[in-house]
Motif scaffolding. Sequence first.
Motif, short mmCIF file in Angstrom:
data_model
loop_
_atom_site.label_atom_id
_atom_site.label_comp_id
_atom_site.label_asym_id
_atom_site.label_seq_id
_atom_site.Cartn_x
_atom_site.Cartn_y
_atom_site.Cartn_z
N SER A 213 -77.66 59.03 -57.21
CA SER A 213 -77.68 57.79 -57.99
C SER A 213 -77.42 56.58 -57.10
N MET A 214 -76.65 56.76 -56.04
CA MET A 214 -76.33 55.66 -55.15
C MET A 214 -77.56 55.20 -54.36
N ILE A 215 -78.37 56.13 -53.89
CA ILE A 215 -79.52 55.76 -53.06
C ILE A 215 -80.81 55.64 -53.86
N GLU A 216 -80.75 55.81 -55.17
CA GLU A 216 -81.95 55.71 -56.00
C GLU A 216 -82.66 54.37 -55.86
N PRO A 217 -81.93 53.21 -55.77
CA PRO A 217 -82.64 51.92 -55.62
C PRO A 217 -83.48 51.80 -54.35
N LEU A 218 -83.35 52.73 -53.40
CA LEU A 218 -84.16 52.66 -52.20
C LEU A 218 -85.62 53.01 -52.48
N GLY A 219 -85.92 53.49 -53.68
CA GLY A 219 -87.30 53.76 -54.05
C GLY A 219 -87.82 55.09 -53.56
N LEU A 220 -86.98 56.11 -53.58
CA LEU A 220 -87.39 57.44 -53.11
C LEU A 220 -87.73 58.38 -54.25
N GLY A 221 -87.90 57.86 -55.46
CA GLY A 221 -88.14 58.71 -56.61
C GLY A 221 -89.61 59.07 -56.78
N TYR A 222 -89.88 59.87 -57.80
CA TYR A 222 -91.24 60.29 -58.09
C TYR A 222 -91.36 60.53 -59.60
N GLN A 223 -92.60 60.62 -60.05
CA GLN A 223 -92.88 60.94 -61.45
C GLN A 223 -93.28 62.41 -61.55
N LYS A 224 -92.76 63.08 -62.57
CA LYS A 224 -93.11 64.48 -62.79
C LYS A 224 -93.91 64.57 -64.09
N ILE A 225 -95.17 65.01 -63.98
CA ILE A 225 -96.08 65.06 -65.10
C ILE A 225 -96.47 66.51 -65.37
N ASP A 226 -96.34 66.93 -66.63
CA ASP A 226 -96.79 68.27 -67.00
C ASP A 226 -98.31 68.33 -66.99
N MET A 227 -98.84 69.51 -66.66
CA MET A 227 -100.28 69.66 -66.64
C MET A 227 -100.67 71.08 -67.05
N CYS A 228 -101.92 71.23 -67.42
CA CYS A 228 -102.42 72.56 -67.78
C CYS A 228 -102.40 73.47 -66.55
N PRO A 229 -101.94 74.71 -66.68
CA PRO A 229 -101.90 75.62 -65.51
C PRO A 229 -103.28 75.94 -64.97
N ASN A 230 -104.33 75.67 -65.75
CA ASN A 230 -105.71 75.88 -65.28
C ASN A 230 -106.35 74.59 -64.77
N PHE A 231 -105.55 73.55 -64.60
CA PHE A 231 -105.99 72.26 -64.06
C PHE A 231 -107.03 71.57 -64.95
#
Length: 400
Positions: A213-231
């Motif tokens: 939480s302390m280093i989160e403002p450095l912009g090292l995050g990502y988005q996690k998106i669910d997807m179909c296992p068959n793409f």
Amino acid sequence: MDDHSWMYRDLPQGLQRIDYCNGVQGFINFTTSIPINFTEGSIRCPCRKCQNKKYLHPDVVMIHLLHKGFMENYHCRYTHGEEFVSKRRMGETVVGSPSSASNVHEAANDNTNPYRNMVMDAMRMNQGNVSQCPIIEEPNADATRFFDFLKDFDEPLWDGCTNHSKLSTVAQVFTIKSDHGLSEAGYNKIIEWARSILPEGNKLKENFYVAKSMIEPLGLGYQKIDMCPNFCMLYYLENTEMTECMTCRHSCYKPRTGRGKTLVAYKTLKYFPITPRLQRLFMLPRTAEHMSWHQAHEAVDGVMGHPSDGEAWKLFNGVHPQFSTESRNVHLRLGTYGFNPFGSFAAPYSCWPVILIVYNLPPGMCIRPEFMFLSTVILGPSSPGWNIDVCLRLLIDELT
């Protein structure tokens, strides 16, 4: 700000005012006194025709300005190193703590510590911005975050510690965790042991969650998106609430086991936003000066030293002239390759990282790891095959 009214005073055709000629000479002297303005011995030409899109020799720039005049509304010549400054004088009383301002100036003058530089880079500030702009009003949200990070940097790990601060310690431990593949539980055990041998009152963050939480403002995050296992599709935007694939009817989530209430998707996509990192290239002086290299350099006939020398690049410029005339528009190359992160003797698994390379930069820079941006991670165990375009939707949406 200096008075630049001489730049746009009307004159009888064919006459040149003395103050205009002197002003142009002063402008050339000012611009050439700043090394960052030069690209291979040339500077941007702000005349009415070139409009800062071409790099020319300073003598040629002077001739253009004398004959064609300055481009419109260029009162603050920011492209040539002139900062936007307040109308208030530097000596006036400012709002806020004088000690805070002095600390910021001291921080800006210290360019030797990598952790301080990491904060300034992440918050899109550089030495010029911090040292030349006086604090004349309450800081906005971004500035407040910046000051808080500097405070964390300057606060020693314990009273009397001279080698480590809160921020530098967390950054180093995170690096160890990443390099050696430590689990979150292993990280917490090491921190628990380290806190037990450090002096009382130490400020080492107690676990992985708090440190993250302390280093989160450095912009090292990502988005996690669910997807179909068959793409087949992403559960994204208008499809977020769907629970099965509209193409193959495969369920999005695994069956629940026991009393667990958390829904776990069969497959997820990890996306790292690219826009903040591209913006940072223009925010930092050491990289901003190279972002127009692809257009400013002189190609050698018969030699292809950079993709911008190739016929495909020239064809693209001809098809999209509006895009190509602005040298600051970013040219990206997308590359991906599947591999098994668990080794060749492990069970079959295919992971596909998507890498973006910035081709605005010179050859010696664009292939360096720090300028290759990880955009998407497509997890296995199977490869996306021809459906890889489905996985690139977030990147396409961000760039369009």
